[in-house]
Design a protein around this motif. Structure first.
Motif, PDB file in Angstrom:
ATOM      1  N   GLY A  67      38.183  88.993  -6.270  1.00  0.00           N
ATOM      2  CA  GLY A  67      37.653  90.473  -6.376  1.00  0.00           C
ATOM      3  C   GLY A  67      36.446  90.591  -6.532  1.00  0.00           C
ATOM      4  N   ASN A  68      35.950  91.643  -6.040  1.00  0.00           N
ATOM      5  CA  ASN A  68      34.266  92.074  -6.185  1.00  0.00           C
ATOM      6  C   ASN A  68      34.263  93.480  -6.127  1.00  0.00           C
ATOM      7  OD1 ASN A  68      31.574  91.733  -4.145  1.00  0.00           O
ATOM      8  ND2 ASN A  68      31.479  91.713  -6.264  1.00  0.00           N
ATOM      9  N   GLY A  69      33.504  93.869  -6.983  1.00  0.00           N
ATOM     10  CA  GLY A  69      33.033  95.381  -7.192  1.00  0.00           C
ATOM     11  C   GLY A  69      33.617  95.856  -8.521  1.00  0.00           C
ATOM     12  N   ASP A  70      32.441  96.497  -9.010  1.00  0.00           N
ATOM     13  CA  ASP A  70      32.483  97.165 -10.227  1.00  0.00           C
ATOM     14  C   ASP A  70      32.838  96.444 -11.552  1.00  0.00           C
ATOM     15  OD1 ASP A  70      31.775  99.433  -8.663  1.00  0.00           O
ATOM     16  OD2 ASP A  70      33.532 100.382  -8.928  1.00  0.00           O
ATOM     17  N   ALA A  78      34.647 100.937  -6.545  1.00  0.00           N
ATOM     18  CA  ALA A  78      35.501 100.041  -5.608  1.00  0.00           C
ATOM     19  C   ALA A  78      36.936 100.101  -5.699  1.00  0.00           C
ATOM     20  CB  ALA A  78      35.109  98.682  -6.152  1.00  0.00           C
ATOM     21  N   ASP A  79      37.652 100.053  -4.680  1.00  0.00           N
ATOM     22  CA  ASP A  79      39.049 100.279  -4.299  1.00  0.00           C
ATOM     23  C   ASP A  79      39.846  99.145  -4.822  1.00  0.00           C
ATOM     24  OD1 ASP A  79      41.605 101.109  -3.597  1.00  0.00           O
ATOM     25  OD2 ASP A  79      41.183 100.953  -1.597  1.00  0.00           O
ATOM     26  N   TRP A  80      39.880  98.877  -6.161  1.00  0.00           N
ATOM     27  CA  TRP A  80      40.813  97.527  -6.404  1.00  0.00           C
ATOM     28  C   TRP A  80      42.248  97.360  -5.971  1.00  0.00           C
ATOM     29  CZ3 TRP A  80      39.392  96.664 -12.479  1.00  0.00           C
ATOM     30  CH2 TRP A  80      37.828  96.636 -12.473  1.00  0.00           C
ATOM     31  N   SER A  81      42.713  98.668  -5.664  1.00  0.00           N
ATOM     32  CA  SER A  81      43.932  98.453  -5.067  1.00  0.00           C
ATOM     33  C   SER A  81      44.011  97.597  -3.617  1.00  0.00           C
ATOM     34  CB  SER A  81      44.706  99.883  -4.716  1.00  0.00           C
ATOM     35  OG  SER A  81      43.985 100.536  -3.363  1.00  0.00           O
ATOM     36  N   ALA A  82      42.778  97.661  -2.921  1.00  0.00           N
ATOM     37  CA  ALA A  82      42.906  96.790  -1.732  1.00  0.00           C
ATOM     38  C   ALA A  82      42.773  95.481  -2.125  1.00  0.00           C
ATOM     39  CB  ALA A  82      41.410  97.160  -0.926  1.00  0.00           C
ATOM     40  N   ILE A  83      42.358  94.785  -3.277  1.00  0.00           N
ATOM     41  CA  ILE A  83      42.326  93.700  -3.680  1.00  0.00           C
ATOM     42  C   ILE A  83      43.687  93.466  -4.011  1.00  0.00           C
ATOM     43  CG2 ILE A  83      41.615  91.910  -5.466  1.00  0.00           C
ATOM     44  CD1 ILE A  83      39.088  93.664  -6.029  1.00  0.00           C
ATOM     45  N   MET A 130      40.303  93.654 -13.990  1.00  0.00           N
ATOM     46  CA  MET A 130      40.417  93.458 -12.649  1.00  0.00           C
ATOM     47  C   MET A 130      41.720  92.540 -12.347  1.00  0.00           C
ATOM     48  SD  MET A 130      38.231  92.107  -9.406  1.00  0.00           S
ATOM     49  CE  MET A 130      37.227  93.716  -9.111  1.00  0.00           C
ATOM     50  N   VAL A 131      41.596  91.309 -12.841  1.00  0.00           N
ATOM     51  CA  VAL A 131      42.636  90.199 -12.736  1.00  0.00           C
ATOM     52  C   VAL A 131      44.040  90.905 -13.009  1.00  0.00           C
ATOM     53  CG1 VAL A 131      43.491  87.975 -13.623  1.00  0.00           C
ATOM     54  CG2 VAL A 131      41.172  88.081 -12.853  1.00  0.00           C
ATOM     55  N   GLU A 132      44.062  91.500 -14.142  1.00  0.00           N
ATOM     56  CA  GLU A 132      45.217  91.874 -14.583  1.00  0.00           C
ATOM     57  C   GLU A 132      45.955  93.150 -13.698  1.00  0.00           C
ATOM     58  OE1 GLU A 132      44.650  93.395 -18.510  1.00  0.00           O
ATOM     59  OE2 GLU A 132      44.884  91.398 -19.474  1.00  0.00           O
ATOM     60  N   GLU A 133      45.109  94.025 -13.024  1.00  0.00           N
ATOM     61  CA  GLU A 133      45.558  94.939 -12.334  1.00  0.00           C
ATOM     62  C   GLU A 133      45.886  94.722 -10.927  1.00  0.00           C
ATOM     63  OE1 GLU A 133      43.066  98.253 -12.324  1.00  0.00           O
ATOM     64  OE2 GLU A 133      43.160  98.529 -14.617  1.00  0.00           O
TER      65      GLU A 133
END
Length: 383
Positions: free
Chosen positions: A210-213, A191-196, A223-226
């Protein structure tokens, strides 16, 4: 695991103790599985996808799927639809009959039978259609929180999430969730967390989820931190692991000593899941046993369970047979570590999405296509 402070999540009038949401999954997130997950942790637990047309027509399957156990609060239902009028009618029904405290709209499904009708992850490409559906649904929901879940877009050349996010925010939704993959990726790759993070920077007035992996509590915190997102939506990571919601709750509360399940805990949880399915299917033990079979490989992933027992459980026909089989296991076997963790469920492979003819030629839906969308409404719900 990195310690984190307690983090709440507000979605409209709903106050969640932890910013965790169970993603709708067809054939999985029925009442039985939702109840099981609630027994381990906190958050919001969403129904499997209900099609708007089937709900308006009050089909037997859809009416079953929108039922909630008395212990389920808040009650959350996800709707799918491609026709603004039908979606609004479905939302109106849920509100008028007080069947839900939260309603989510599906704009993320990548399954061909959905996208070839212009639905799911394909729909936000048509900006006017997307706007009409969301605005109509928000109006019909009244004071009930109406949210959306979407993907990045159809493929890398046809991204929709930022424009769709702005439209949804302007329409008055209560939160926006992004699965950080395109429809063409299905569940493959990463999942491309940068899109989130980009969506979070774009949307400023409502929570972005955010959703994915997310396979562990540590993943959720990262995920929350990034990305800066306000909460996480968890799907495949909890397949055969309903205790993940306990781990997620502990992680957001900053707890670092989180016990992991022994084989005995897994076996007892599987048995409990089956009992809840019997209740969901109105006492039909045979139906419950047929439904639990698809969960067996997920539950015992990484655990020392022989092939014969696994195969027998995957064809189990009664609770007594299940008890006999589970009784042959060494319940004292400890958590096997990394072998039981990580991806689960079918990832699929990247593929060209199935779309209606000429779908990508314009961002607007021609007037002649409006009537066709009503015909494209699916007439069945769930898995």
């Amino acid at each position: 695991m990195t310690a984190a402070p307690q983090k709440n999540l507000t979605i409209g009038p709903l106050e969640l103790d932890v910013p965790v949401i169970l993603a709708p999954m067809a054939g999985i997130t029925n009442t039985a599985f939702r109840r099981l997950c609630r027994e381990f942790g906190a958050g919001l637990y969403v129904s499997e996808m209900i099609t708007s047309r089937a709900l308006v027509e009050r089909t037997e399957g859809s009416m079953r799927l929108i039922k909630h156990h008395e212990s389920e609060t808040p009650r959350s239902i996800q709707l799918y639809g491609v026709d603004p009028k039908t979606v609004s009618e479905a939302v109106t029904m849920l509100v008028a009959e007080d069947r839900a405290d939260h309603i989510d709209l599906n704009f993320g499904c990548p399954v061909p039978k959905v996208t070839r009708k212009g639905g799911g992850a394909a729909l936000p490409w048509k900006l006017d259609l997307f706007r009409d559906i969301v605005e109509g649904a928000v109006k019909a929901a009244g004071d009930r929180p109406l949210t959306i879940k979407m993907r990045k877009g159809i493929d890398a050349d046809h991204l929709t999430y930022l424009e769709a996010g702005r439209i949804a925010e302007g329409a008055g939704v209560s939160s926006i969730a992004l699965h950080a993959r395109t429809a063409s990726e299905f569940y493959s790759g990463h999942a491309d967390w940068s899109a989130i993070a980009k969506l979070k920077q774009t949307i400023t007035s409502v929570p972005v989820l955010g959703n994915g992996d997310i396979w562990s509590g540590a993943d959720a915190i990262r995920m929350v931190e990034e990305t800066g997102c306000d909460g996480v939506v968890v799907g495949r990571g909890c397949l055969g692991r309903p205790w993940l919601f306990g781990e997620l709750s502990a992680a957001f509360r900053g707890e670092t000593d989180i016990p992991q399940p022994s084989l005995g805990t897994v076996a007892a949880t599987l048995r409990r899941h089956t009992e809840l399915l019997v209740d969901f299917f109105d006492g039909d033990e045979d139906h419950a046993c047929r439904d639990i079979r698809k969960h067996i490989a997920w539950y015992f992933k990484g655990y020392p369970v022989g092939g014969e027992v696994r195969a027998a459980l995957a064809t189990v026909e009664s609770l007594q047979q299940m008890d006999d089989l589970l009784g042959t296991l060494d319940w004292e076997q400890p958590y096997p570590g990394s072998d039981a963790e990580g991806p689960r469920g079918r990832a699929g492979t990247p593929k060209r999405p199935s779309l209606p003819d000429g779908w990508l030629l314009s961002r607007e839906l021609e007037q002649s296509g409006r009537a066709e969308m009503a015909e494209f409404e699916l007439s069945n719900s769930g898995g």
